[in-house]
Motif scaffolding. Structure first.
Motif, short mmCIF file in Angstrom:
data_model
loop_
_atom_site.label_atom_id
_atom_site.label_comp_id
_atom_site.label_asym_id
_atom_site.label_seq_id
_atom_site.Cartn_x
_atom_site.Cartn_y
_atom_site.Cartn_z
N VAL A 77 0.85 -1.20 0.00
CA VAL A 77 0.00 0.00 0.00
C VAL A 77 0.89 1.25 0.00
CG1 VAL A 77 -1.72 1.30 1.34
CG2 VAL A 77 -1.87 -1.21 1.19
N ALA A 78 1.94 1.22 0.83
CA ALA A 78 2.79 2.41 0.97
C ALA A 78 3.46 2.79 -0.35
CB ALA A 78 3.85 2.17 2.03
N PHE A 79 3.87 1.79 -1.13
CA PHE A 79 4.64 2.11 -2.35
C PHE A 79 3.76 2.25 -3.59
CE2 PHE A 79 7.97 -0.12 0.24
CZ PHE A 79 8.67 1.03 0.53
N LYS A 80 2.46 2.09 -3.44
CA LYS A 80 1.57 2.15 -4.60
C LYS A 80 1.73 3.47 -5.36
CE LYS A 80 -2.40 0.62 -6.67
NZ LYS A 80 -1.83 0.80 -8.00
N ASP A 81 2.14 3.36 -6.61
CA ASP A 81 2.30 4.51 -7.52
C ASP A 81 3.31 5.56 -7.04
OD1 ASP A 81 0.36 3.40 -9.20
OD2 ASP A 81 -1.27 4.40 -8.11
N ALA A 82 4.14 5.18 -6.05
CA ALA A 82 5.10 6.17 -5.53
C ALA A 82 6.11 6.55 -6.61
CB ALA A 82 5.84 5.61 -4.32
N GLN A 83 6.36 7.84 -6.74
CA GLN A 83 7.38 8.33 -7.67
C GLN A 83 8.72 8.51 -6.96
OE1 GLN A 83 4.14 11.06 -8.91
NE2 GLN A 83 5.57 11.53 -10.56
N ASN A 122 5.47 3.53 -9.09
CA ASN A 122 5.56 4.10 -10.43
C ASN A 122 6.80 3.49 -11.12
OD1 ASN A 122 6.84 6.23 -12.28
ND2 ASN A 122 4.78 7.01 -12.00
N PRO A 123 6.72 3.15 -12.40
CA PRO A 123 7.87 2.48 -13.05
C PRO A 123 9.15 3.32 -13.10
CG PRO A 123 5.96 2.60 -14.53
CD PRO A 123 5.55 3.25 -13.24
N ASP A 124 9.04 4.62 -12.84
CA ASP A 124 10.27 5.42 -12.77
C ASP A 124 10.57 5.86 -11.33
OD1 ASP A 124 12.55 6.58 -13.88
OD2 ASP A 124 11.60 8.56 -13.90
N CYS A 125 10.07 5.09 -10.38
CA CYS A 125 10.25 5.49 -8.97
C CYS A 125 11.73 5.68 -8.64
CB CYS A 125 9.65 4.40 -8.07
SG CYS A 125 9.73 4.82 -6.32
N LYS A 126 12.04 6.79 -7.99
CA LYS A 126 13.41 7.07 -7.54
C LYS A 126 13.50 6.65 -6.08
CE LYS A 126 14.51 10.98 -10.54
NZ LYS A 126 13.72 10.49 -11.68
N VAL A 127 14.45 5.78 -5.79
CA VAL A 127 14.54 5.19 -4.45
C VAL A 127 15.82 5.68 -3.77
CG1 VAL A 127 14.62 3.02 -3.16
CG2 VAL A 127 13.39 3.11 -5.36
N LEU A 128 15.68 6.14 -2.55
CA LEU A 128 16.84 6.50 -1.73
C LEU A 128 16.80 5.67 -0.46
CD1 LEU A 128 19.30 8.17 -0.83
CD2 LEU A 128 17.70 9.83 0.15
#
Ligand SMILES: NC(=O)C1=CN([C@@H]2O[C@H](COP(=O)(O)OP(=O)(O)OC[C@H]3O[C@@H](n4cnc5c(N)ncnc54)[C@H](O)[C@@H]3O)[C@@H](O)[C@H]2O)C=CC1
Ligand SMILES: O=C([O-])CC(=O)C(=O)O
Length: 330
Positions: A77-83, A122-128
């Motif tokens: 749920v938390a990462f749903k569609d996250a950019q 989101n398929p271009d999600c930027k992860v730190l």
């Protein structure tokens, strides 16, 4: 017309870094003063009450850019569609602990979250990844996500920016010049005491900082260990690990990646593409410039014998950490 809100997932939302970070994201300091955000907050079931408290305070700030928020203990749920995904949640180090001690304990978190990001973000999600040991946790999340294959591996990054900022601060103190006068500092490698803060290319108002300081003994015996052991020094002084400065560095990292650096170098922990002989995939602190939402590793810097030795030492530690989590990655 106002911009569409950006979904920002933050894990460890009830923790001490979360408490510094969320308010600054909601006020527009990370993505710009014209960019609405939706906060998607993840923490453990037992921390949900505390997350609700933080959300009450966020509401009470009446931030014009905060377009919505949710709290959950479910990574899907938390990462749903996250950019943008800021992976902060993990157990922090206490007095006397080294980052290695956290490796096995925290590694499992990042397999679960890497998979959830790959499946739902989101398929271009930027992860730190901020949670320690952050380089190897980012590697674990990236490798797990690669099995699903929706998110580019290069989007999984680790936080070396606090080390970069610490290095700038030490140079400012040593020279008596303002932090803003410095350019081209680099911190190579692991976010651990083996990191290599390298001032060879650094300038202050165009002058070489190495020449300005002109004290190689200070560089090797004071500067490098002070920056490398700053995290432990903060724990010793506060009884808790750094939080406001860590949140500040996370804001800097994402802001620069999202909005660009205008040619300035920033240190980012990114999966190696083989640059400087670092094996592909190892998440390593490199000098980067950012433009159009992409980072690029600065190429062609000369590596002298001392630097080669330091870079190999921090690389070896990362290779050992990678070996230590091999079984988890199947
Ligand atoms: N890379 C860097 O430069 C820095 C990294 N850190 C690291 O950041 C991490 C967080 O630090 P603090 O906020 O001070 O810790 P904290 O203990 O105050 O907060 C951590 C939060 O994460 C939550 N959490 C634990 N497991 C979780 C999971 N599986 N999913 C979601 N949430 C989870 C906890 O419930 C807690 O609310 C630590 O690993 C610390 O070592 C801290 C400073 C600098
Ligand atoms: O040292 C720690 O455990 C926290 C941290 O990463 C830092 O402050 O650099």
């Amino acid at each position: 017309m106002s911009k569409a809100p950006v979904r920002v997932a933050v894990t460890g939302a009830a923790g001490q870094i979360g408490y510094s970070l969320l308010f600054r994201i909601a006020s527009g300091e990370m993505l710009g003063k014209d960019q609405p955000v939706i906060l998607q907050l993840l923490d453990l079931p037992q921390a949900q009450k505390a997350v609700k408290g933080v959300m009450m305070e966020l509401e009470d700030c009446a931030f014009p850019l905060l377009a919505g928020m949710i709290a959950t203990d479910d990574p899907n749920v938390a990462f749903k569609d996250a950019q943008i995904a800021l992976l902060v949640g993990a157990r922090p180090r206490g007095p006397g602990m080294e980052r290695k001690d956290l490796l096995s304990e925290n590694a499992k978190i990042f397999t679960v979250q890497g998979k959830a990001i790959a499946e739902h973000a989101n398929p271009d999600c930027k992860v730190l990844v901020v949670g320690n040991p952050c380089n190897t946790n980012a590697y674990i999340a990236m490798k797990t996500a690669e099995k699903v294959g929706r998110i580019p591996s290069k989007n999984f990054t680790a936080m070396l920016r606090l080390d970069h900022n610490r290095a700038l601060a030490q140079l400012a103190i040593k020279t008596g010049r303002p932090v803003s006068s410095f350019e081209h500092i680099v911190v190579w490698g692991n976010h651990s005491p083996t990191m290599y803060p390298d001032y060879r290319f650094c300038t202050s108002n165009g002058e070489s900082v190495k020449d300005l300081i002109n004290d190689e003994t200070w560089y090797r015996e004071v500067f490098i260990p002070t920056v490398g052991k700053r995290g432990a020094a903060i724990i010793e002084a506060r009884g808790l690990s750094s939080a406001a400065s860590a949140a500040n560095a996370a804001i800097d990292h994402i802001r620069d990646w999202w909005l660009g650096t205008n040619g300035r170098w920033v240190t980012m922990g990114v999966p190696s593409d083989g640059s400087y002989g670092i094996p592909e995939g190892i998440v390593f602190g490199f000098p980067c410039v950012c433009e159009n939402g992409e980072y690029r590793i600065v190429q062609g810097l000369p590596i002298d014998d001392f630097s080669r030795e330091r870079i190999l030492a921090t690389l070896n530690e990362l290779m050992e950490e990678r070996e230590g989590v091999k079984d988890l990655l199947g």
